[in-house]
Motif scaffolding. Structure first.
Motif: not given
Ligand code: ADP
Ligand code: MG
Length: 413
Positions: A341-348, A364-372
């Motif tokens: 949460a906290g991501i802007s509409r534009a970034a999303l 490099n979106c700070q709010h998006l996390v990826h894990a295997k």
């Protein structure tokens, strides 16, 4: 030998399940215009089965004599394959049944697996009828590859098996809300994404996962074999399980088609009260019961405010959405994504637009996390909401999942 094991034999007897309601309701027309001749010319004898309602295909494959068929192919969206896979894994002989080569021809509005397989073949990304024709050619080549399935535990339903994705939050809401725009085909997701962006909200919950460590390839396959052999309880006589009734089968020939490689069958199966029973299938070695604490080697995500949680095990989430570009057919890995949460509409919006080419992770979106991961658990805090598995709504509440490497087989071309 190995060649015949991995390639469909000729002549090939294929059951082709078509959902006439899928997508814009044109699956049968698409079949007549593009697929029927292509398969016939490739020497693929196919029997057309037109589904009449939800769960028809699931009941049918649960009861079918599979020795009559070399492959089960569905022409619809992902929803119909979800039924077929779960029907196969509900059989007492599930271990053998799930080995039957499956295939998918994109005839729905959500054609993510077809798009993924097409992508793995190295072909450039296309959509709609172009994708269908291209997938038709791959089908005719008939190469069969192992495909991962993910077993999903819900709080009060039996387990389900999934081949594509689990979604909660933004993606799940879009998937279901967009049902009402199905007349626009796969564009329904784009339309609804824009609508949802305007009313962006936060979803509260707890997420934890078991990271995928890089096991050497041979250990992986050993581990997989072990999982396949230590099955659950014998499924033949389960107390309280209603006995199933063999389907009544009426065969008729469709006069529209004179081609003798085509038979059309109208199949009626008796609806069963136990549609969701799944005491069969492989056991899940990584998951404790859903109401018990997780082992200490699991990672608990610190954030509890999300915009979305998305687990993917194939590359595409839609025809033009490469949500998990690093995913392959049978690596035994779940790609877990979450957006804090906290991501802007534009970034999303930028993230979703980048998904078309699969470049969202490079942004490099700070709010998006990826894990295997190999397994995960999600516990939503809000009492109401939507969770989807392979684009279908499942019971809302705590959910956990574990990957079973290469459990199914799929025609990849
Ligand atoms: P789409 O991508 O267009 O949503 P799906 O293959 O996902 O296509 O199918 C959507 C839903 O329709 C699935 O839940 C499936 O079980 C259901 N279904 C299958 N056959 C029929 C039918 N004849 N009439 C109505 N619904 C059906
Ligand atoms: Mg669908």
């Amino acid at each position: 030998d190995e060649v015949s094991m991995n390639k469909l034999s000729r002549p090939c007897r294929m059951m082709l399940l078509v959902n006439p309601q899928s997508g814009k309701g044109q699956a049968l027309t698409l079949y007549n215009n593009h697929i029927q001749r292509m398969l016939s010319e490739a020497g693929i004898q196919h029997t057309l089965v037109i589904t009449e309602r939800q769960n028809h295909a699931r009941e049918l494959v649960r009861e079918a004599d599979l020795s009559q068929w070399d492959a089960l192919v569905i022409m619809s969206g992902d929803g119909l394959l979800f039924e077929v896979i779960n029907g196969l894994l509900e059989r007492p002989d599930w271990e053998e049944a799930i080995q039957i080569p499956l295939g998918i021809l994109p005839g729905g509005s959500g054609n993510a697996l077809a798009a993924s397989i097409h992508h793995y073949s190295g072909a450039p990304q296309v959509s709609s009828e172009e994708l269908l024709v291209s997938c038709g050619f791959l089908m005719c080549k008939g190469l069969v590859s192992p495909m991962d399935l993910v077993c999903i535990h819900l709080s009060s339903c039996p387990r389900v098996f999934s081949f594509l994705s689990l979604a909660w939050g933004f993606v799940a809401d879009v998937d279901i809300e967009s049902e009402k725009y199905r007349h626009v085909g796969s564009a329904r997701f784009t339309v609804c994404t824009l609508v949802r962006l305007a009313s962006l909200r936060v979803y509260k919950g707890k997420l934890a996962y078991l990271p995928a460590t890089d096991l050497p390839k041979h250990e992986e396959s050993l581990r997989n074999k072990k999982t396949l052999h230590c099955n659950n309880q014998p499924p033949t006589s389960v107390p309280g399980r209603p006995s199933t009734v063999s389907p009544r089968v009426n065969t008729f020939h469709n006069s529209c088609h004179s081609n003798n490689s085509l038979k059309v069958r109208k199949v009626e199966s008796t609806p069963s009260r136990s549609t969701n029973i799944s005491l069969t299938g492989p056991s899940d070695s990584l998951l404790p019961p859903l109401d018990q604490l997780l082992p200490s080697d699991w990672v608990v995500v610190q954030e509890e405010d999300f915009v979305l949680v998305l687990a993917m095990y194939q590359s595409h989430l839609g025809e033009d959405m490469m949500a998990a570009p690093g995913s392959t057919l049978d690596e035994g890995v779940i790609h877990l994504f979450y957006v804090r949460a906290g991501i802007s509409r534009a970034a999303l919006l930028k993230m979703f637009l980048a998904m078309e080419k699969g470049t969202h992770l490079a942004n490099n979106c700070q709010h998006l996390v990826h894990a295997k991961v190999r397994a995960f658990r999600l516990e939503p805090y809000t009492p109401k909401g939507i969770i989807t598995v392979d684009g279908e709504v499942v019971e809302y509440g705590p959910v956990q999942a574990e990957v079973h490497r290469g459990l199914a087989r799929i025609i990849t071309g």
